[in-house]
Design a protein around this motif. Sequence first.
Motif: not given
Length: 302
Positions: A87-90, A125-132, A226-231
Amino acid sequence: PPGPPAADTQIRGVDSAVLINPFGEDWRRFRMEQQIPFGGYLLAGVLGVILVFALARGRIKMDGGSSGKRLLRFTEFERVLHWFVASVFIFLALSGLVLLFGRPVLLPVMGPEAFSVLASACKEGHNLFGPLFLVALVVLFFHFVVQNLYRRGDLTWLLRGGGVIGKKHVPSNFFNMGEKSMFWLLVFAGGTLVVSGLILIFPNFGQGRALMGLSHAAHGITAIAMTAVIIGHIYIGSIGMEGALEGMKTGYCDLNWAREHHDWWAQRCENEDKILSRDQVGRAGVYSPEPVAGQVVEESGK
């Protein structure tokens, strides 16, 4: 002859005495002329390959069909951890894609007012959830690293493409080499994303503009790859292979599926002969007493 005297300023900082920074223009041209177009080509190419594979091969089905028995493959903690990381990565991938491709793709369609609101929200949002993602990556590494170490047969699995190349069955353990490769890609590529992301989020570390630009380029290149591989991972783990998603939804996988894709692990489970009756397994997968991961479970009604 001595060169010109070094510039001096009352404002103290890493680049405060730099009047002109030509590296900034190099970074801008790389981003606009190479990273964005070639990144778009890569992602579009991956989607095209998946479409061709789906049309040519179709869904990878279990040869023997459902066996009516289940193996406990993932515990509840492992499933929660997987879906949290996913979820975090998506979210980070989607928000990052908006920031990277939004100007040439979304801005002409949405207009400047709507796009500015979306881009600003994605940036925050990217900056906020990135450390998670860092926290999730550390937990994922320590929990699964032992199961993803190289074992006998992994190289053979890789050379035969997991059985796609040729017709001979390729045995594997609890995780095959494809899943192990995915794990280590997540560790190293994810680590690159984390380090470069922290440099970009916290400029007060003392880094200069050159390091910031390099980090931004590394962050974008790694994220696109990494997004290409995750797809591809999402496709195979959902609609591309019958029974693959079941393990992460319920914790169980079909015995025939395990025999076809992780037969050494399935054989060990069968040798233990730990079978739960249908009275011990509820319809929702709630069981008592709790079995050990890898235990064979008899399906209710079978």
